[in-house]
Design a protein around this motif. Sequence first.
Motif, PDB file in Angstrom:
ATOM      1  N   PRO A  79       0.831  -1.210   0.000  1.00 26.78           N
ATOM      2  CA  PRO A  79       0.000   0.000   0.000  1.00 26.78           C
ATOM      3  C   PRO A  79       0.864   1.258   0.000  1.00 26.78           C
ATOM      4  O   PRO A  79       1.801   1.367   0.794  1.00 26.78           O
ATOM      5  CB  PRO A  79      -0.820  -0.110   1.285  1.00 26.78           C
ATOM      6  CG  PRO A  79      -0.240  -1.222   2.072  1.00 26.78           C
ATOM      7  CD  PRO A  79       0.639  -2.029   1.174  1.00 26.78           C
ATOM      8  N   PRO A  80       0.575   2.195  -0.882  1.00 28.19           N
ATOM      9  CA  PRO A  80       1.406   3.406  -1.012  1.00 28.19           C
ATOM     10  C   PRO A  80       1.426   4.254   0.252  1.00 28.19           C
ATOM     11  O   PRO A  80       0.475   4.284   1.017  1.00 28.19           O
ATOM     12  CB  PRO A  80       0.748   4.191  -2.151  1.00 28.19           C
ATOM     13  CG  PRO A  80      -0.222   3.275  -2.783  1.00 28.19           C
ATOM     14  CD  PRO A  80      -0.527   2.181  -1.818  1.00 28.19           C
ATOM     15  N   THR A  81       2.542   4.939   0.425  1.00 29.64           N
ATOM     16  CA  THR A  81       2.713   5.873   1.530  1.00 29.64           C
ATOM     17  C   THR A  81       2.593   7.281   0.960  1.00 29.64           C
ATOM     18  O   THR A  81       1.989   7.459  -0.095  1.00 29.64           O
ATOM     19  CB  THR A  81       4.102   5.669   2.172  1.00 29.64           C
ATOM     20  OG1 THR A  81       5.105   5.859   1.173  1.00 29.64           O
ATOM     21  CG2 THR A  81       4.238   4.269   2.764  1.00 29.64           C
ATOM     22  N   ARG A  82       3.194   8.238   1.624  1.00 28.69           N
ATOM     23  CA  ARG A  82       3.157   9.623   1.128  1.00 28.69           C
ATOM     24  C   ARG A  82       3.806   9.727  -0.247  1.00 28.69           C
ATOM     25  O   ARG A  82       4.879   9.198  -0.478  1.00 28.69           O
ATOM     26  CB  ARG A  82       3.893  10.549   2.109  1.00 28.69           C
ATOM     27  CG  ARG A  82       3.208  10.684   3.443  1.00 28.69           C
ATOM     28  CD  ARG A  82       3.947  11.628   4.394  1.00 28.69           C
ATOM     29  NE  ARG A  82       5.391  11.468   4.448  1.00 28.69           N
ATOM     30  CZ  ARG A  82       6.027  10.528   5.143  1.00 28.69           C
ATOM     31  NH1 ARG A  82       5.355   9.639   5.824  1.00 28.69           N
ATOM     32  NH2 ARG A  82       7.340  10.480   5.165  1.00 28.69           N
ATOM     33  N   LYS A  83       3.162  10.439  -1.139  1.00 25.73           N
ATOM     34  CA  LYS A  83       3.660  10.621  -2.504  1.00 25.73           C
ATOM     35  C   LYS A  83       4.746  11.705  -2.526  1.00 25.73           C
ATOM     36  O   LYS A  83       4.605  12.761  -1.926  1.00 25.73           O
ATOM     37  CB  LYS A  83       2.500  11.025  -3.416  1.00 25.73           C
ATOM     38  CG  LYS A  83       2.873  11.236  -4.855  1.00 25.73           C
ATOM     39  CD  LYS A  83       2.965   9.928  -5.595  1.00 25.73           C
ATOM     40  CE  LYS A  83       3.125  10.202  -7.076  1.00 25.73           C
ATOM     41  NZ  LYS A  83       3.988   9.284  -7.733  1.00 25.73           N
ATOM     42  N   LYS A  85       8.058  13.421  -5.269  1.00 27.83           N
ATOM     43  CA  LYS A  85       8.339  13.638  -6.693  1.00 27.83           C
ATOM     44  C   LYS A  85       8.826  12.371  -7.383  1.00 27.83           C
ATOM     45  O   LYS A  85       8.455  12.071  -8.505  1.00 27.83           O
ATOM     46  CB  LYS A  85       9.389  14.740  -6.873  1.00 27.83           C
ATOM     47  CG  LYS A  85       8.885  16.125  -6.598  1.00 27.83           C
ATOM     48  CD  LYS A  85       9.995  17.144  -6.817  1.00 27.83           C
ATOM     49  CE  LYS A  85       9.521  18.536  -6.468  1.00 27.83           C
ATOM     50  NZ  LYS A  85      10.579  19.526  -6.599  1.00 27.83           N
ATOM     51  N   GLN A  86       9.706  11.612  -6.692  1.00 29.49           N
ATOM     52  CA  GLN A  86      10.331  10.439  -7.298  1.00 29.49           C
ATOM     53  C   GLN A  86       9.591   9.137  -6.994  1.00 29.49           C
ATOM     54  O   GLN A  86      10.072   8.067  -7.317  1.00 29.49           O
ATOM     55  CB  GLN A  86      11.783  10.277  -6.829  1.00 29.49           C
ATOM     56  CG  GLN A  86      12.690  11.417  -7.169  1.00 29.49           C
ATOM     57  CD  GLN A  86      12.633  12.546  -6.149  1.00 29.49           C
ATOM     58  OE1 GLN A  86      12.011  12.444  -5.102  1.00 29.49           O
ATOM     59  NE2 GLN A  86      13.274  13.662  -6.478  1.00 29.49           N
ATOM     60  N   GLY A  87       8.455   9.186  -6.337  1.00 27.24           N
ATOM     61  CA  GLY A  87       7.726   7.972  -5.980  1.00 27.24           C
ATOM     62  C   GLY A  87       7.107   8.142  -4.609  1.00 27.24           C
ATOM     63  O   GLY A  87       6.804   9.254  -4.191  1.00 27.24           O
ATOM     64  N   TYR A  88       6.955   7.048  -3.931  1.00 22.95           N
ATOM     65  CA  TYR A  88       6.375   7.093  -2.589  1.00 22.95           C
ATOM     66  C   TYR A  88       7.482   7.089  -1.531  1.00 22.95           C
ATOM     67  O   TYR A  88       8.557   6.552  -1.751  1.00 22.95           O
ATOM     68  CB  TYR A  88       5.429   5.909  -2.380  1.00 22.95           C
ATOM     69  CG  TYR A  88       4.196   6.002  -3.236  1.00 22.95           C
ATOM     70  CD1 TYR A  88       3.148   6.832  -2.877  1.00 22.95           C
ATOM     71  CD2 TYR A  88       4.088   5.273  -4.414  1.00 22.95           C
ATOM     72  CE1 TYR A  88       2.020   6.942  -3.663  1.00 22.95           C
ATOM     73  CE2 TYR A  88       2.966   5.371  -5.217  1.00 22.95           C
ATOM     74  CZ  TYR A  88       1.933   6.208  -4.831  1.00 22.95           C
ATOM     75  OH  TYR A  88       0.823   6.316  -5.614  1.00 22.95           O
ATOM     76  N   SER A  89       7.150   7.664  -0.389  1.00 24.88           N
ATOM     77  CA  SER A  89       8.123   7.781   0.688  1.00 24.88           C
ATOM     78  C   SER A  89       8.554   6.416   1.208  1.00 24.88           C
ATOM     79  O   SER A  89       7.736   5.515   1.375  1.00 24.88           O
ATOM     80  CB  SER A  89       7.534   8.594   1.840  1.00 24.88           C
ATOM     81  OG  SER A  89       8.434   8.625   2.928  1.00 24.88           O
ATOM     82  N   THR A  90       9.843   6.295   1.464  1.00 27.94           N
ATOM     83  CA  THR A  90      10.405   5.092   2.079  1.00 27.94           C
ATOM     84  C   THR A  90      11.161   5.458   3.355  1.00 27.94           C
ATOM     85  O   THR A  90      12.070   4.749   3.765  1.00 27.94           O
ATOM     86  CB  THR A  90      11.349   4.345   1.112  1.00 27.94           C
ATOM     87  OG1 THR A  90      12.413   5.222   0.746  1.00 27.94           O
ATOM     88  CG2 THR A  90      10.612   3.855  -0.117  1.00 27.94           C
ATOM     89  N   ASP A  91      10.783   6.587   3.974  1.00 26.44           N
ATOM     90  CA  ASP A  91      11.466   6.991   5.202  1.00 26.44           C
ATOM     91  C   ASP A  91      11.054   6.074   6.351  1.00 26.44           C
ATOM     92  O   ASP A  91      10.194   5.196   6.207  1.00 26.44           O
ATOM     93  CB  ASP A  91      11.222   8.475   5.522  1.00 26.44           C
ATOM     94  CG  ASP A  91       9.782   8.799   5.879  1.00 26.44           C
ATOM     95  OD1 ASP A  91       8.946   7.886   6.039  1.00 26.44           O
ATOM     96  OD2 ASP A  91       9.477  10.006   6.001  1.00 26.44           O
ATOM     97  N   GLN A  92      11.676   6.268   7.487  1.00 26.58           N
ATOM     98  CA  GLN A  92      11.460   5.425   8.665  1.00 26.58           C
ATOM     99  C   GLN A  92       9.976   5.322   9.021  1.00 26.58           C
ATOM    100  O   GLN A  92       9.449   4.242   9.229  1.00 26.58           O
ATOM    101  CB  GLN A  92      12.253   5.991   9.849  1.00 26.58           C
ATOM    102  CG  GLN A  92      12.074   5.258  11.160  1.00 26.58           C
ATOM    103  CD  GLN A  92      12.923   4.019  11.279  1.00 26.58           C
ATOM    104  OE1 GLN A  92      13.863   3.834  10.527  1.00 26.58           O
ATOM    105  NE2 GLN A  92      12.585   3.163  12.213  1.00 26.58           N
TER     106      GLN A  92
END
Length: 179
Positions: A79-83, A85-92
């Motif tokens: 399931p997508p996280t925050r959008k 520019k380069q895609g969805y967030s992969t932060d902690q």
Amino acid sequence: SQGLENLYETLELPLVSVLFSMEQAGIALDNSVLYELSQRITKEIEVLSISIYKLADQEFNIASPQQLSGILFEKLSLPPTRKLKQGYSTDQRALEGLRITHPIIDDILEYRQLAKLKSTYVDAFPNYVNKKTGRIHTSLNQTITSTGRLSSTGPNFQNIPIRTDTGRKLRKAFIAQNE
């Protein structure tokens, strides 16, 4: 203006000389502990990388947020996280929210924790050792934090994890001076 002269004169001012003495004395390191820890973390990162590649069914740059986003949200259809520019967030925070969705997330979080510990502390601390004294001479700051606590810079000793096994092992590299 706030009536803090007594605090300044009885606590803050006398502390200056104590902190100066601590900075001058420095902190000794057991480089063999750091070397062994670096080797162990490297092996753990390699094992985690293999597991992550297997779960993703391909190799990619785990440290690249853009490539990781592609794997997680396009290939694995998480399931997508925050959008961004380069895609969805992969932060902690984003990955913590995805933790129960796929076993790859735990491996990625552990990979990141170990990689940061290794690069920020384990492999970096020897570079801070003063060649003349053989010790690290951090700067202890009285007035930087808004809470009134001391802070440490060059390097920062305060953010070394204590709750993890690796963090506790890292702290064993500090050698107390016997006096």
